[in-house]
Motif scaffolding. Structure first.
Motif, mmCIF file in Angstrom:
data_model
loop_
_atom_site.group_PDB
_atom_site.id
_atom_site.type_symbol
_atom_site.label_atom_id
_atom_site.label_comp_id
_atom_site.label_asym_id
_atom_site.label_seq_id
_atom_site.Cartn_x
_atom_site.Cartn_y
_atom_site.Cartn_z
ATOM 1 N N HIS A 103 17.147 64.985 45.296
ATOM 2 C CA HIS A 103 17.684 65.179 46.635
ATOM 3 C C HIS A 103 19.151 65.574 46.567
ATOM 4 C CE1 HIS A 103 18.542 64.353 50.909
ATOM 5 N NE2 HIS A 103 17.238 64.356 51.096
ATOM 6 N N TRP A 104 19.564 66.471 47.468
ATOM 7 C CA TRP A 104 20.944 66.944 47.478
ATOM 8 C C TRP A 104 21.941 65.798 47.665
ATOM 9 C CZ3 TRP A 104 24.525 67.825 51.769
ATOM 10 C CH2 TRP A 104 25.674 68.504 51.364
ATOM 11 N N PHE A 105 21.606 64.808 48.503
ATOM 12 C CA PHE A 105 22.518 63.691 48.754
ATOM 13 C C PHE A 105 22.791 62.876 47.488
ATOM 14 C CE2 PHE A 105 21.037 63.197 53.471
ATOM 15 C CZ PHE A 105 21.630 64.415 53.770
ATOM 16 N N ASP A 106 21.913 62.981 46.483
ATOM 17 C CA ASP A 106 22.024 62.141 45.282
ATOM 18 C C ASP A 106 23.049 62.649 44.269
ATOM 19 O OD1 ASP A 106 19.979 60.657 46.353
ATOM 20 O OD2 ASP A 106 18.419 61.479 45.054
ATOM 21 N N GLY A 107 23.476 63.900 44.376
ATOM 22 C CA GLY A 107 24.350 64.486 43.367
ATOM 23 C C GLY A 107 25.639 63.709 43.153
ATOM 24 N N MET A 108 26.213 63.837 41.949
ATOM 25 C CA MET A 108 27.440 63.128 41.616
ATOM 26 C C MET A 108 28.597 63.586 42.507
ATOM 27 S SD MET A 108 26.995 60.976 38.981
ATOM 28 C CE MET A 108 25.726 60.457 40.169
ATOM 29 N N VAL A 113 20.720 57.911 34.466
ATOM 30 C CA VAL A 113 20.319 56.549 34.116
ATOM 31 C C VAL A 113 20.533 55.571 35.265
ATOM 32 C CG1 VAL A 113 20.724 56.908 31.652
ATOM 33 C CG2 VAL A 113 22.580 56.027 33.087
ATOM 34 N N VAL A 114 21.194 56.018 36.330
ATOM 35 C CA VAL A 114 21.429 55.161 37.501
ATOM 36 C C VAL A 114 20.693 55.761 38.688
ATOM 37 C CG1 VAL A 114 23.130 54.124 39.036
ATOM 38 C CG2 VAL A 114 23.684 54.460 36.611
ATOM 39 N N SER A 115 19.881 54.961 39.361
ATOM 40 C CA SER A 115 19.064 55.445 40.473
ATOM 41 C C SER A 115 19.915 55.749 41.703
ATOM 42 C CB SER A 115 17.996 54.412 40.832
ATOM 43 O OG SER A 115 17.133 54.172 39.742
ATOM 44 N N MET A 165 11.487 48.431 48.954
ATOM 45 C CA MET A 165 12.643 48.842 48.150
ATOM 46 C C MET A 165 12.764 47.981 46.899
ATOM 47 S SD MET A 165 15.634 49.759 50.917
ATOM 48 C CE MET A 165 16.733 50.420 49.659
ATOM 49 N N ALA A 166 12.472 46.683 47.034
ATOM 50 C CA ALA A 166 12.581 45.771 45.894
ATOM 51 C C ALA A 166 11.554 46.082 44.809
ATOM 52 C CB ALA A 166 12.423 44.333 46.368
ATOM 53 N N THR A 167 10.457 46.705 45.198
ATOM 54 C CA THR A 167 9.396 47.007 44.224
ATOM 55 C C THR A 167 9.281 48.504 43.931
ATOM 56 O OG1 THR A 167 7.738 47.135 45.999
ATOM 57 C CG2 THR A 167 8.068 44.992 44.951
ATOM 58 N N ALA A 168 10.237 49.288 44.415
ATOM 59 C CA ALA A 168 10.157 50.745 44.255
ATOM 60 C C ALA A 168 10.131 51.151 42.793
ATOM 61 C CB ALA A 168 11.330 51.414 44.972
ATOM 62 N N TYR A 169 10.931 50.500 41.965
ATOM 63 C CA TYR A 169 10.985 50.865 40.554
ATOM 64 C C TYR A 169 9.635 50.616 39.882
ATOM 65 C CZ TYR A 169 12.605 51.149 35.729
ATOM 66 O OH TYR A 169 12.768 51.499 34.422
ATOM 67 N N LEU A 170 9.027 49.484 40.213
ATOM 68 C CA LEU A 170 7.730 49.149 39.621
ATOM 69 C C LEU A 170 6.651 50.143 40.049
ATOM 70 C CD1 LEU A 170 7.741 45.275 40.226
ATOM 71 C CD2 LEU A 170 8.543 46.510 38.213
ATOM 72 N N ARG A 171 6.758 50.631 41.278
ATOM 73 C CA ARG A 171 5.754 51.552 41.814
ATOM 74 C C ARG A 171 6.086 53.012 41.505
ATOM 75 N NH1 ARG A 171 5.790 51.770 47.006
ATOM 76 N NH2 ARG A 171 7.734 50.642 47.407
ATOM 77 N N LYS A 172 7.222 53.229 40.807
ATOM 78 C CA LYS A 172 7.661 54.576 40.415
ATOM 79 C C LYS A 172 7.850 55.504 41.614
ATOM 80 C CE LYS A 172 5.592 54.372 35.798
ATOM 81 N NZ LYS A 172 6.884 54.260 35.096
ATOM 82 N N SER A 182 10.903 56.487 44.900
ATOM 83 C CA SER A 182 12.318 56.402 45.244
ATOM 84 C C SER A 182 12.532 55.425 46.394
ATOM 85 C CB SER A 182 12.848 57.776 45.644
ATOM 86 O OG SER A 182 12.298 58.170 46.897
ATOM 87 N N TRP A 183 13.777 54.982 46.528
ATOM 88 C CA TRP A 183 14.106 54.109 47.665
ATOM 89 C C TRP A 183 13.955 54.853 48.983
ATOM 90 C CZ3 TRP A 183 18.866 52.731 44.360
ATOM 91 C CH2 TRP A 183 18.562 51.657 43.522
ATOM 92 N N ALA A 184 14.191 56.166 48.963
ATOM 93 C CA ALA A 184 14.059 56.945 50.197
ATOM 94 C C ALA A 184 12.639 56.876 50.750
ATOM 95 C CB ALA A 184 14.454 58.398 49.948
ATOM 96 N N SER A 185 11.645 56.742 49.864
ATOM 97 C CA SER A 185 10.257 56.648 50.327
ATOM 98 C C SER A 185 9.996 55.341 51.069
ATOM 99 C CB SER A 185 9.296 56.767 49.141
ATOM 100 O OG SER A 185 9.373 55.625 48.301
ATOM 101 N N CYS A 186 10.921 54.400 50.962
ATOM 102 C CA CYS A 186 10.790 53.097 51.633
ATOM 103 C C CYS A 186 11.458 53.098 53.001
ATOM 104 C CB CYS A 186 11.393 51.994 50.766
ATOM 105 S SG CYS A 186 10.774 51.964 49.070
ATOM 106 N N MET A 187 11.938 54.256 53.420
ATOM 107 C CA MET A 187 12.550 54.396 54.743
ATOM 108 C C MET A 187 11.560 55.114 55.651
ATOM 109 S SD MET A 187 16.349 55.844 55.657
ATOM 110 C CE MET A 187 16.080 57.443 54.867
ATOM 111 N N LYS A 188 11.237 54.523 56.780
ATOM 112 C CA LYS A 188 10.194 55.075 57.642
ATOM 113 C C LYS A 188 10.647 55.097 59.091
ATOM 114 C CE LYS A 188 5.309 54.509 58.939
ATOM 115 N NZ LYS A 188 4.087 53.666 58.813
ATOM 116 N N PHE A 189 10.307 56.185 59.759
ATOM 117 C CA PHE A 189 10.575 56.317 61.188
ATOM 118 C C PHE A 189 9.371 55.831 61.976
ATOM 119 C CE2 PHE A 189 10.713 58.992 65.116
ATOM 120 C CZ PHE A 189 11.873 58.445 65.651
ATOM 121 N N HIS A 190 9.611 55.019 63.006
ATOM 122 C CA HIS A 190 8.544 54.436 63.830
ATOM 123 C C HIS A 190 8.655 54.997 65.253
ATOM 124 C CE1 HIS A 190 7.460 51.321 60.799
ATOM 125 N NE2 HIS A 190 8.725 51.476 60.462
#
Length: 517
Positions: free
Chosen positions: A49-54, A89-91, A258-265, A267-275
């Motif tokens: 994602h573009w927002f992730d860049g250094m 190496v850093v998410s 979000m706490a289990t995102a790494y285990l489920r492979k 991203s944290w962004a996938s844990c954000m949802k619009f209702h």
């Protein structure tokens, strides 16, 4: 020719003198510093994602009609770790980092366990904020990095959690006329409760002896989250002389996911949802008491990233925001989709500049519109149980990245300066909006992209638009140079541009620091 999203940019830490065409006002002296992602791949790994860049900082130091340019990567722990490993190496929010496949099995297990409860990144690639006398690069985690705004040197790492319990902090900060700063963060499941915390940092409280002005932080108020494990995402908030305005929108972070995102492979962004089935709560908080007013304001589902301004008038609080009907904007900036979306003019949810009005009195009949201001079509209809249904008035559409004359923040105002984003998420068009007449003036140029416009008031100016607007402009045509654009705040005509022999990156937000401050 399109701007190449996802292409790594070179830094230019040594000063480069710009070639000025036109006349920069002699009163304009200071440094415009801007922040945004600039490095997207390391070794064989790339960000999603573009927002992730250094984070790549760049600035324009203006004095005696001349401009000096610099750019430098933020040397945070995230940057240093990634560069040392020559891989990610850093998410980040949209990119989950995993152990190096070349590591031995013991190392893999240790890394796996350490990511089960992850530490957030200090890649602060979104904005520049001021606490006390200190300037910081920031994103939305609990880490910010103190910087030298002129040399762009990276200084102390600051952890909000050492001073107050906030896991996530908004990118945008407000300032009062005494120089105090106001920010907002989320405390997740602290003592069994999740809450939003508004806090104040005293002006001028930074010092050489202290790593951060946050040592003098003060909690102004807290607002309980409507659900323990799904707090609302937010990027900014509003402030008037007497009130804070916080929009608790149905774009939510699922903390368990979000706490289990790494285990489920994932991203944290996938844990954000619009209702879309949920309403948007509008919290109006008295700055003197730290308490919410008794009336419960709400509107339909929407996403808000940026506030324009807010003010009080005749028993009402008026606030203007850039609103979306859903959260599709985030998806636009996934790098594997971005180029195709821009090239094909793919339409995403168009932003709207909306005005909402909150009547401070709820006296009236059930079903009555409590808004008594004659100049707006915004409504606030009284319902049962102290609820008021607010409907916003659309002032403009297709605009984003709003800035105002900040001397008018919290006051009735007339002008806003924005980017035009009718279809593409970037644009070579800047607009001056008149929120009273609904008229707009534009500056536009082909084959370029323009950044967020920043208004600088003329010293001792009386008129709201007496000043200049500074815009960092990326040229996309071969052989053309990037430049700092200077527009007259009143006429919105170009008065100067400073050409730089360096390639700019597409940044997000910035801050102007006058020489006197």
């Amino acid at each position: 020719m399109q701007y190449e999203y996802g292409k790594n940019k070179e830094e230019h830490p040594d000063p480069i003198k710009a070639e000025v065409k036109g006349l920069i006002p002699d009163w304009l002296e200071g440094t415009l510093i801007r922040n945004g992602p600039g490095l997207f791949s390391l070794g064989e790994t790339s960000y999603n994602h573009w927002f992730d860049g250094m984070a790549l900082l760049h600035n324009f130091t203006i004095k005696n009609g001349e401009v000096i340019y610099r750019s430098k990567y933020l040397r945070g722990d995230t940057y240093n770790s990634n560069m040392h490993a020559n891989r990610i190496v850093v998410s980040e929010m949209g990119t989950m980092a995993y152990p190096d496949p070349c590591k031995n099995i013991f190392s893999k297990v240790v890394t796996f366990l350490s990511h089960t409860i992850p530490d957030f990144t200090d890649n602060c690639a979104n904005n520049i904020i001021k606490y006390g006398n200190d300037y910081h690069a920031t994103s939305e985690t609990n880490y910010i990095r103190k910087i030298d705004p002129v040399t762009l040197e990276t200084q102390d790492k600051v952890d909000y959690m050492k001073y107050l319990p906030v896991n996530i902090v908004a990118s945008h900060t407000h300032y009062d006329k005494e120089g105090n700063s106001y920010s907002m963060g989320t405390s997740i499941a602290e003592k069994g409760k999740t809450k939003y915390t508004l806090f104040k940092v005293a002006g001028g409280s930074g010092s050489e002896a202290s790593p951060t002005a946050l040592k003098n932080v003060e909690v102004v108020c807290t607002v309980p989250c409507r659900s323990l494990l799904t707090p609302s995402y937010y990027h900014s908030f509003g402030m008037t002389d007497n009130y804070f305005i916080f929009i608790e929108q149905p774009l939510k972070l699922d903390i368990l996911k979000m706490a289990t995102a790494y285990l489920r492979k994932v991203s944290w962004a996938s844990c954000m949802k619009f209702h879309p089935e949920e309403s948007t709560l509008i919290h109006l908080i008295d700055r003197k008491t730290g308490k919410e007013v008794g009336t419960k304001y709400y509107t339909g589902a929407m996403c808000v990233y940026h506030q324009v301004n807010a003010f009080e008038e005749d028993g009402h609080v008026v606030f203007d925001v850039i609103a979306y009907d859903d959260n599709s904007l985030y998806d636009v900036f996934y790098l594997d989709k971005l180029k195709d979306q821009i090239a094909s003019n793919t339409v995403y949810c168009k932003p709207m500049c909306k005005r909402f009005v909150l009547p401070l009195s709820d006296k009236g009949e059930m079903g009555e519109d409590l808004v008594k201001l004659k100049y707006t079509k915004a409504s606030a209809v009284k319902e049962k149980d102290g609820k008021v249904l607010c409907q916003g008035e659309v002032l403009f559409d297709g605009v984003e990245l709003p800035r105002i004359n900040y001397n008018f923040n919290g006051m009735k105002y007339r002008y806003a300066y924005t980017c035009c984003v009718d279809v593409s998420p970037v644009a070579g068009k800047i607009l001056k909006l008149d929120v009273e007449t609904k008229q707009k003036i534009e500056w536009t140029e082909e084959n370029c992209f323009s950044s967020e416009p920043v208004f600088i008031p003329r010293p001792n100016a009386v008129d709201e638009d007496d000043g200049v607007v500074l815009v960092s402009v990326i040229s996309c045509k071969p052989g053309q140079r990037c430049f700092l654009l200077v527009l007259d705040g009143k006429s919105f005509k170009e008065i100067a541009r400073a050409y730089v022999d360096a390639e700019f990156h597409m940044d997000m937000h910035g801050h102007f620091i006058p020489d006197c401050c």
